[in-house]
Design a protein around this motif. Structure first.
Motif, PDB file in Angstrom:
ATOM      1  N   UNK A 252       1.106  -1.033   0.012  1.00 32.12           N
ATOM      2  CA  UNK A 252       0.369  -0.118   0.527  1.00 32.12           C
ATOM      3  C   UNK A 252       0.441   1.041  -0.277  1.00 32.12           C
ATOM      4  N   UNK A 253       0.869   1.536  -1.189  1.00 34.76           N
ATOM      5  CA  UNK A 253       1.664   3.106  -1.326  1.00 34.76           C
ATOM      6  C   UNK A 253       1.469   4.529   0.134  1.00 34.76           C
ATOM      7  N   UNK A 254       0.293   4.297  -0.204  1.00 32.15           N
ATOM      8  CA  UNK A 254      -0.298   5.367   1.949  1.00 32.15           C
ATOM      9  C   UNK A 254       0.128   4.544   2.476  1.00 32.15           C
ATOM     10  N   UNK A 255      -0.238   3.296   3.339  1.00 31.30           N
ATOM     11  CA  UNK A 255       0.716   2.755   4.054  1.00 31.30           C
ATOM     12  C   UNK A 255       2.348   3.157   4.340  1.00 31.30           C
ATOM     13  N   UNK A 256       2.939   2.575   3.460  1.00 27.89           N
ATOM     14  CA  UNK A 256       4.289   3.236   3.481  1.00 27.89           C
ATOM     15  C   UNK A 256       4.235   4.339   3.212  1.00 27.89           C
ATOM     16  N   UNK A 257       4.076   5.664   3.049  1.00 29.93           N
ATOM     17  CA  UNK A 257       4.464   6.824   3.349  1.00 29.93           C
ATOM     18  C   UNK A 257       3.835   7.515   4.461  1.00 29.93           C
ATOM     19  N   UNK A 258       3.147   6.909   5.083  1.00 31.67           N
ATOM     20  CA  UNK A 258       2.603   6.616   6.453  1.00 31.67           C
ATOM     21  C   UNK A 258       3.976   6.291   7.656  1.00 31.67           C
ATOM     22  N   UNK A 259       3.917   5.181   7.071  1.00 34.37           N
ATOM     23  CA  UNK A 259       5.311   4.552   7.994  1.00 34.37           C
ATOM     24  C   UNK A 259       6.437   5.514   8.054  1.00 34.37           C
ATOM     25  N   UNK A 260       6.919   5.821   6.973  1.00 34.82           N
ATOM     26  CA  UNK A 260       8.478   6.032   6.875  1.00 34.82           C
ATOM     27  C   UNK A 260       8.417   8.088   7.150  1.00 34.82           C
ATOM     28  N   UNK A 261       6.827   8.153   6.802  1.00 34.69           N
ATOM     29  CA  UNK A 261       7.076   9.820   7.551  1.00 34.69           C
ATOM     30  C   UNK A 261       7.212   9.619   9.198  1.00 34.69           C
ATOM     31  N   UNK A 262       6.812   8.269  10.058  1.00 33.16           N
ATOM     32  CA  UNK A 262       7.171   8.004  11.285  1.00 33.16           C
ATOM     33  C   UNK A 262       9.005   7.893  11.707  1.00 33.16           C
ATOM     34  N   UNK A 263       9.494   6.870  10.417  1.00 31.33           N
ATOM     35  CA  UNK A 263      10.558   6.699  10.332  1.00 31.33           C
ATOM     36  C   UNK A 263      11.307   7.887  10.341  1.00 31.33           C
ATOM     37  N   UNK A 264      11.561   8.363   9.564  1.00 31.53           N
ATOM     38  CA  UNK A 264      12.163  10.332   9.345  1.00 31.53           C
ATOM     39  C   UNK A 264      11.738  10.782  11.009  1.00 31.53           C
TER      40      UNK A 264
END
Length: 395
Positions: A252-264
């Motif tokens: 899911x591009x949406x879930x991946x973007x949200x996850x990577x935002x948290x990673x940052x």
């Protein structure tokens, strides 16, 4: 027949949470430790060789992730789970399974939100949910004969408007179930109907008994995959917990973007564990035979454990797993509460086990024994337990 896993374990110079910490805590040099979920075995040689190659290069700076890493993940997931992915588009690295889990909690939920998980399960599930201000909602597994299944009728009642995540353990620690297609499909359909994403902790997915299979829930269908984040690491299957490397997969591009935002937020999106990248690649490319031999060994250890307890202590009931290196044992017939049971194993049997009560509802009166050790160690532990129980019963 001699196995590579039968050899003596050289503990010279080691300092581990599983052994040295517990011996120092109890001041009992005779203690046998079957608690912490590490194996006593040396990691596979290709993993050790990969570490040496990194060290020999002499440069330990920030690495750029190579295509070989992503190809190793793709081929491995295809082999063990039948899941075809394009790893560069859907994989994000991290420094451990529970750091990955934190990023999911942070990105998909808010304080006060409810998160469903199935007990008994590793204590970190409840600990992380509570410590991060979320609300745990437990759906205890249902014991059926010598095994466990999900309680789907009970699960339906767990969902409310505050439910924001379902946290799955597949294969399940401690009961040793690798959930089958029918179970995972039904679970996925329920979560989709309630519009609740799935976080799947699949860290034990390499530890499958011969004759059984691992299936990632995200591989059920494209729709389910779009609703799932799956966490992986070589840590448990290949005995690399000290390297602190993990990765998640979500298509899911949406879930991946949200996850990577948290990673940052943790500045973990730049660079990664250099040795973790190298050892993951080696493990997935070169260690299938090692894993196969390991699980044949563990399966035989579990058979011997079951037969020993059935013969010597028939009041103790051992669940039948299809994965992991754990033995899950019902000790309620001993008539001790959980504190008494812990003292009994530690102080009378001189054996350290993982107590079931901290693993949540359904764990009370149970223990988990880590069989990731030479069979001679396991036999000595079983002998101590048998003798200690008989001595108590004879009083």
């Amino acid at each position: 027949m001699y196995s590579i896993f039968d050899g003596p374990v050289d503990m010279t110079g080691r300092s581990t949470k599983k052994w040295e910490m517990e011996i120092a805590r109890t001041q009992d040099p005779t203690l046998l430790c079957f608690g912490t979920a590490d194996m006593d075995f040396q990691s596979a040689q290709p993993i050790l060789d990969a570490i040496h190659r990194v060290a020999d290069l002499g440069h330990l700076g920030y690495p750029e992730i190579q295509d070989s890493y992503y190809r190793a993940i793709e081929n491995w997931l295809s082999r063990i789970g039948g899941w075809q992915i394009q790893a560069r588009d859907c994989v994000s690295t991290n420094v451990g399974i529970y750091t990955s889990a934190w990023c999911v909690l942070d990105s998909l939920t808010q304080p006060g939100d409810e998160i469903i998980f199935q007990t008994p399960v590793h204590f970190c599930f409840n600990q992380m949910v509570v410590d991060n201000g979320r609300v745990p909602v437990v759906n205890p597994l249902r014991q059926v004969g010598e095994s466990y299944t999900m309680d789907f009728d009970q699960l339906e009642s767990c969902f409310t408007e505050k439910t924001k995540l379902f946290w799955l353990c597949n294969p399940h620690n401690p009961v040793g179930r690798a959930w089958n297609r029918e179970e995972l499909t039904r679970l996925a359909e329920i979560c989709l109907r309630h519009e609740v994403p799935i976080l799947s902790d699949d860290v034990y997915c390499g530890l499958i008994y011969p004759g059984h299979n691992y299936l990632p829930i995200a591989a059920i269908s494209p729709e389910v995959s779009q609703n799932t984040i799956t966490m992986y690491s070589t840590s448990k299957s290949y005995n690399t917990t000290g390297l602190r490397h993990s990765f998640v997969v979500t298509e899911s591009p949406r879930l991946l973007e949200l996850y990577n935002n948290s990673l940052r937020k943790l500045d973990l999106n730049y660079g990664m564990n250099l040795i973790g990248l190298a050892t993951t690649t080696a493990a997935f490319n070169q260690c299938d035979d090692w894993i196969a031999q390991l699980m044949e060994y563990v399966q035989e250890s579990h058979r011997e454990l079951r037969e020993t307890l059935a013969r010597e202590l028939p009041m103790l009931h051992v669940s039948q797993p299809d994965s992991t290196y754990f033995a899950w044992i019902d000790c309620r017939a001993l008539g001790m509460d959980d504190q008494e049971l812990e003292r009994f194993f530690e102080q009378e049997a001189h054996v350290l086990v993982c107590m079931g009560a901290p693993l949540g509802k359904g764990g009370e009166g149970f223990i988990r024994i880590n069989m990731g050790c030479p069979r001679s160690t396991l036999r000595e532990g079983l002998n101590r337990i048998v003798q200690a129980v008989h001595q108590r019963l004879d009083r």
